[in-house]
Motif scaffolding. Structure first.
Motif, short mmCIF file in Angstrom:
data_model
loop_
_atom_site.label_atom_id
_atom_site.label_comp_id
_atom_site.label_asym_id
_atom_site.label_seq_id
_atom_site.Cartn_x
_atom_site.Cartn_y
_atom_site.Cartn_z
N ALA A 40 -42.21 -11.75 -24.37
CA ALA A 40 -42.18 -10.55 -23.51
C ALA A 40 -41.50 -10.83 -22.17
O ALA A 40 -40.72 -10.02 -21.67
CB ALA A 40 -43.59 -10.03 -23.31
N SER A 41 -41.76 -12.00 -21.61
CA SER A 41 -41.21 -12.33 -20.30
C SER A 41 -39.68 -12.42 -20.34
O SER A 41 -38.99 -11.84 -19.49
CB SER A 41 -41.81 -13.65 -19.80
N ARG A 42 -39.14 -13.14 -21.33
CA ARG A 42 -37.68 -13.28 -21.42
C ARG A 42 -37.01 -11.93 -21.65
O ARG A 42 -35.99 -11.62 -21.04
CB ARG A 42 -37.30 -14.25 -22.55
N LEU A 43 -37.59 -11.12 -22.52
CA LEU A 43 -37.02 -9.82 -22.81
C LEU A 43 -37.06 -8.92 -21.58
O LEU A 43 -36.07 -8.25 -21.24
CB LEU A 43 -37.76 -9.16 -23.98
N MET A 44 -38.18 -8.90 -20.88
CA MET A 44 -38.28 -8.06 -19.67
C MET A 44 -37.32 -8.53 -18.58
O MET A 44 -36.73 -7.71 -17.88
CB MET A 44 -39.72 -8.05 -19.16
N MET A 45 -37.14 -9.83 -18.43
CA MET A 45 -36.22 -10.35 -17.42
C MET A 45 -34.78 -9.93 -17.74
O MET A 45 -34.01 -9.57 -16.83
CB MET A 45 -36.33 -11.87 -17.30
N LEU A 46 -34.41 -9.97 -19.02
CA LEU A 46 -33.07 -9.56 -19.42
C LEU A 46 -32.86 -8.07 -19.16
O LEU A 46 -31.84 -7.66 -18.59
CB LEU A 46 -32.82 -9.87 -20.90
N VAL A 47 -33.83 -7.26 -19.55
CA VAL A 47 -33.73 -5.82 -19.32
C VAL A 47 -33.65 -5.52 -17.83
O VAL A 47 -32.84 -4.70 -17.39
CB VAL A 47 -34.92 -5.08 -19.99
#
Length: 131
Positions: free
Chosen positions: A86-93
């Motif tokens: 979740a963290s990596r995906l949210m940072m990319l978004v």
């Protein structure tokens, strides 16, 4: 953005790099006021993970999602699983969203300008279509 500065350029057949190069080329015609926008475009181009979301096969579980990152070339195809929690995906978004906002600000395009342009473009295209 001043009225009349929006122009529609058909880029449906172009990939991101070609669209990026086209926009950067147009912005470079008036470089001093567009320096910030050109810098944002370059930063957008440096985000390798953006293709995971846009062009990959996606899978997932309770622990996270994964994207099958694939690359093609002349006589070449490679594939690699990229895992996102979740963290990596949210940072990319968040990074992509921030850059999009930065680009709009650098070009003096408001959210209302953006919506109006797409509504007007949609209406113009559909008004020429026979019923």
């Amino acid at each position: 953005m001043k009225p009349g500065r929006f122009r529609s350029i058909v880029t449906a057949g172009l990939q991101f790099r070609s669209r990026q190069a086209l926009l950067a080329s147009l912005l470079a015609r008036d470089t001093p006021p567009n320096t910030a926008a050109i810098a944002v475009l370059k930063e957008m181009g440096s985000i390798g993970d953006r293709n995971d979301i846009l062009h990959s096969v996606v899978g997932g579980s309770k622990a996270g999602v994964w994207f099958n990152r694939r690359k093609t070339g002349p006589n070449k195809f490679t594939s690699k699983i990229e895992k996102y929690d979740a963290s990596r995906l949210m940072m990319l978004v968040l990074k992509c969203s921030t850059l999009a906002s930065d680009l709009m600000a650098a070009l003096d395009v408001s959210a209302d300008d953006y919506k109006r342009f797409f509504q007007e473009s949609h209406n113009a295209v559909n008004s020429d279509v026979a019923p």
